[in-house]
Write an enzyme that holds these catalytic residues in place. Structure first.
Site, short mmCIF file in Angstrom:
data_model
loop_
_atom_site.label_atom_id
_atom_site.label_comp_id
_atom_site.label_asym_id
_atom_site.label_seq_id
_atom_site.Cartn_x
_atom_site.Cartn_y
_atom_site.Cartn_z
N LYS A 22 0.84 -1.21 0.00
CA LYS A 22 0.00 0.00 0.00
C LYS A 22 0.87 1.25 0.00
CE LYS A 22 -1.69 1.54 4.12
NZ LYS A 22 -1.33 2.91 4.51
N ASN A 23 1.86 1.27 0.91
CA ASN A 23 2.62 2.51 1.09
C ASN A 23 3.63 2.75 -0.04
OD1 ASN A 23 1.14 3.05 3.31
ND2 ASN A 23 2.70 2.48 4.81
N ARG A 93 -4.47 11.31 4.43
CA ARG A 93 -3.46 12.35 4.56
C ARG A 93 -2.41 12.31 3.46
NH1 ARG A 93 -2.09 14.72 8.89
NH2 ARG A 93 0.00 14.39 8.15
N CYS A 117 -4.74 12.98 13.22
CA CYS A 117 -5.52 11.76 13.11
C CYS A 117 -5.31 10.96 14.38
CB CYS A 117 -5.13 10.96 11.87
SG CYS A 117 -3.46 10.37 11.96
N ARG A 122 0.67 14.76 13.21
CA ARG A 122 1.20 14.53 11.85
C ARG A 122 1.27 15.81 11.01
NH1 ARG A 122 -1.18 8.99 9.57
NH2 ARG A 122 0.78 9.02 8.44
N PRO A 123 2.12 16.75 11.40
CA PRO A 123 2.27 17.97 10.61
C PRO A 123 2.99 17.71 9.29
CG PRO A 123 3.86 17.93 12.40
CD PRO A 123 3.01 16.71 12.57
N ASP A 125 5.30 20.13 8.17
CA ASP A 125 6.31 21.20 8.17
C ASP A 125 7.60 20.80 7.43
OD1 ASP A 125 6.46 19.40 10.40
OD2 ASP A 125 8.09 20.63 11.20
N ASP A 306 4.62 0.71 12.13
CA ASP A 306 3.36 0.11 11.68
C ASP A 306 3.15 -1.30 12.24
OD1 ASP A 306 2.81 2.39 10.28
OD2 ASP A 306 3.48 1.61 8.34
N ARG A 398 -8.40 -0.39 5.07
CA ARG A 398 -7.51 0.59 4.43
C ARG A 398 -6.19 -0.06 4.04
NH1 ARG A 398 -7.40 6.42 7.25
NH2 ARG A 398 -6.11 6.71 5.41
N1 EPU Z 1 6.53 14.49 10.76
C1 EPU Z 1 6.65 15.83 11.09
N2 EPU Z 1 6.61 16.74 10.06
C2 EPU Z 1 6.46 16.38 8.76
C3 EPU Z 1 6.35 15.01 8.43
C4 EPU Z 1 6.37 14.08 9.48
O1 EPU Z 1 6.79 16.19 12.24
O2 EPU Z 1 6.46 17.28 7.90
C5 EPU Z 1 6.52 13.48 11.85
C6 EPU Z 1 5.18 12.74 11.91
O3 EPU Z 1 4.23 13.50 12.65
C7 EPU Z 1 5.55 11.45 12.56
C8 EPU Z 1 6.97 11.20 12.02
O4 EPU Z 1 7.45 12.47 11.56
O5 EPU Z 1 5.60 11.59 13.96
C9 EPU Z 1 7.03 10.19 10.89
O6 EPU Z 1 6.26 10.62 9.80
P1 EPU Z 1 6.57 10.24 8.28
O7 EPU Z 1 6.47 11.47 7.47
O8 EPU Z 1 7.81 9.43 8.20
O9 EPU Z 1 5.32 9.30 7.96
P2 EPU Z 1 4.29 9.42 6.77
O10 EPU Z 1 5.00 9.61 5.50
O11 EPU Z 1 3.20 10.36 7.14
C10 EPU Z 1 4.38 6.86 6.24
C11 EPU Z 1 3.39 5.75 6.15
C12 EPU Z 1 2.87 5.42 7.53
C13 EPU Z 1 4.05 5.01 8.41
C14 EPU Z 1 5.09 6.13 8.43
C15 EPU Z 1 6.34 5.79 9.20
C16 EPU Z 1 2.44 6.06 3.97
C17 EPU Z 1 1.26 6.44 3.14
N3 EPU Z 1 2.29 6.14 5.29
O12 EPU Z 1 3.66 7.97 6.79
O13 EPU Z 1 1.97 4.31 7.38
O14 EPU Z 1 3.60 4.76 9.72
O15 EPU Z 1 5.47 6.45 7.08
O16 EPU Z 1 6.93 4.64 8.71
O17 EPU Z 1 3.47 5.67 3.43
C18 EPU Z 1 0.20 2.91 7.95
O18 EPU Z 1 0.38 2.30 6.88
O19 EPU Z 1 -0.55 2.46 8.88
C19 EPU Z 1 0.86 4.19 8.18
C20 EPU Z 1 0.43 5.08 9.08
#
Ligand code: EPU
Length: 424
Positions: A22-23, A93, A117, A122-123, A125, A306, A398
């Site tokens: 999925k990811n 998101r 969520c 999950r910002p 920034d 995850d 999902r």
């Molecule tokens: N973060 C920030 N600022 C940002 C981006 C992220 O503070 O601009 C923080 C997040 O709030 C979090 C941490 O950094 O605490 C990690 O976030 P990351 O950006 O790495 O995660 P993501 O890209 O939003 C993807 C997966 C998630 C998985 C995470 C970590 C997808 C679509 N989603 O999310 O998958 O948990 O990486 O490996 O690829 C799931 O499949 O259940 C899921 C939530």
């Protein structure tokens, strides 16, 4: 709303076919916005709700999509919209990842800022700072962010304060159509990043370094179409491995890759599970009660966040005490209270959970608060004696294709019911 009824306490036996990731499929589908030429994607988990949402998003932006089984063809040239619809971003998101490709191609994009969520704030920034570093201007307007770059983004150097998976993918995609060399430092190293690199290179960009903390992208203004097959879902595979360790039995996971799961396999082996690579994937064999093993989540190659919730379900029935530390998300322990209602002994403080393994869980009505919490409760239900009713199964849908069919093929007693529909 659908529910899953699980009659637990039976070992798992048989084989499960692992779907495409999925990811990985999500950013790769979004990366088709970078080209006007057709793309053909294989091994896409098209039955997942998040993939259906992504397809709707691409259609809303002007792409044409044909789905046949696990293969998705994306066509449609020229005019794309540069505004992502709120009702879709609100549901998923990861929709914000369309901003970078559209900004890089057209110099302007407007996207709603997704809210928090169940697993934290999950910002975005880190994403926004990177685009500012590449020359974008940012304006906030009524909950939307408008990014502009005149005449276009500038290739350059970006350094993340944290290796965000989404921000790494986002910048890779934008840089692929921005002429010049962009370097991403402190990049995420997840296998999904390598899969995106492979796809971008097939489109004609020159991307190297995925899998390391430094990624180099030599962008080209125009990219071509390509065919690509998505990697197997390591989180789905890990979930079934952990389920078998919790319920006992022997399972083969067809298509699973050991190299994507090294931290999880190492931890599982310490619980007493026997894991081997087979001709078709991976096998797991579990006899007796699992030993307790503490884990701490971390960006890849660490233990994946995850699989933290599924791990907690396993530790709930382990012989002894363990600590589960969540270091990636701020609020990802919603499953602890639900597991406790099945008899688990778990105390949560800050980013840590202390679990005292119990000899057995008891089936109960429980509710999924997010995708992986749902997976944890499903695992607990398989290991527990008696009947578990899992509510809010849409969270599980999902990220897990045909979950009840796959589990049934492995000998579990799981069925889907919809009480509202039955009453009609
Ligand atoms: N973060 C920030 N600022 C940002 C981006 C992220 O503070 O601009 C923080 C997040 O709030 C979090 C941490 O950094 O605490 C990690 O976030 P990351 O950006 O790495 O995660 P993501 O890209 O939003 C993807 C997966 C998630 C998985 C995470 C970590 C997808 C679509 N989603 O999310 O998958 O948990 O990486 O490996 O690829 C799931 O499949 O259940 C899921 C939530």
């Amino acid at each position: 709303m659908d529910q899953l009824i699980i009659e637990g306490g039976r070992p798992l036996r048989g084989a499960v076919r692992i779907s495409g990731s999925k990811n990985s499929a999500l950013p790769i589908l979004i990366a088709t916005l970078l080209t006007d030429e057709p793309c053909r994607l294989g091994n896409v988990p098209t039955e997942l709700r998040d993939i259906k949402t992504t397809i709707r998003l691409l259609e809303a932006l002007g792409k044409k999509i044909a789905v046949r089984g696990a293969s998705v063809t994306v066509t449609g040239s020229g005019s794309l919209k540069t505004q992502a619809p709120y009702d879709i971003v609100k549901q998923m998101r990861a929709s914000v990842l369309v901003a970078g490709p559209l900004l890089a191609r057209f110099g302007l994009v407007r996207v709603p800022i997704p809210g928090g969520c169940a697993i934290g704030l999950r910002p975005i920034d880190i994403h926004l700072k990177a685009f500012r570093d590449l020359g974008a201007r940012e304006i906030s307007d009524h909950g939307d962010v408008i990014l502009s770059a005149a005449p276009q983004l500038r290739a350059g150097r970006v350094r993340f304060k944290f290796p965000s998976v989404g921000a790494t993918e986002h910048v890779m995609m934008a840089a692929a159509v921005t002429p010049g060399r962009t370097i991403i430092e402190n990049a995420a190293r997840e296998p999904e990043i390598e899969d995106l690199q492979d796809f971008l290179n097939k489109l004609g960009a020159a991307v190297k370094g995925a899998g390391t903390a430094r990624i180099t992208v030599d962008g080209r203004r125009q990219l071509r179409g390509a065919a690509h097959s998505v990697i197997p879902d390591r989180i789905e595979a890990g979930t079934y491995l952990i389920a078998c360790a919790a319920a006992g039995g022997r399972l083969e996971l067809r298509g699973a890759r050991a190299r994507d799961l090294s931290a999880v396999i190492a931890a599982l082996r310490k619980t007493g599970a026997r894991i081997a690579e087979t001709k078709n994937g991976l096998s797991v064999d579990m006899r007796g009660r699992p030993a307790s093993v503490s884990i701490k989540t971390a960006p890849h190659p660490g233990f994946p966040t995850d699989l933290q919730a599924p791990w907690m379900a396993l530790m709930a029935v382990a012989s002894g005490a363990s600590i589960v530390t969540e270091s990636v998300f701020e609020n990802r322990f919603m499953h602890a209270a639900e597991l406790a209602s099945m008899g688990a002994s778990i105390g949560v403080a800050g980013g840590q959970a202390a679990i005292a393994g119990v000899a057995g869980l008891t089936g109960a009505p429980v509710m999924a608060s997010d995708l992986r919490a749902g997976a944890a409760l499903l695992i607990a239900g398989l290991a527990a004696k008696g009947k578990t009713t899992l509510q809010r199964v849409y969270h599980v849908d999902r990220g897990y294709e045909r979950v009840e069919a796959k589990l049934r093929a492995a000998g579990a007693r799981v069925r889907r019911v919809n009480p509202a529909r039955r009453r009609k």
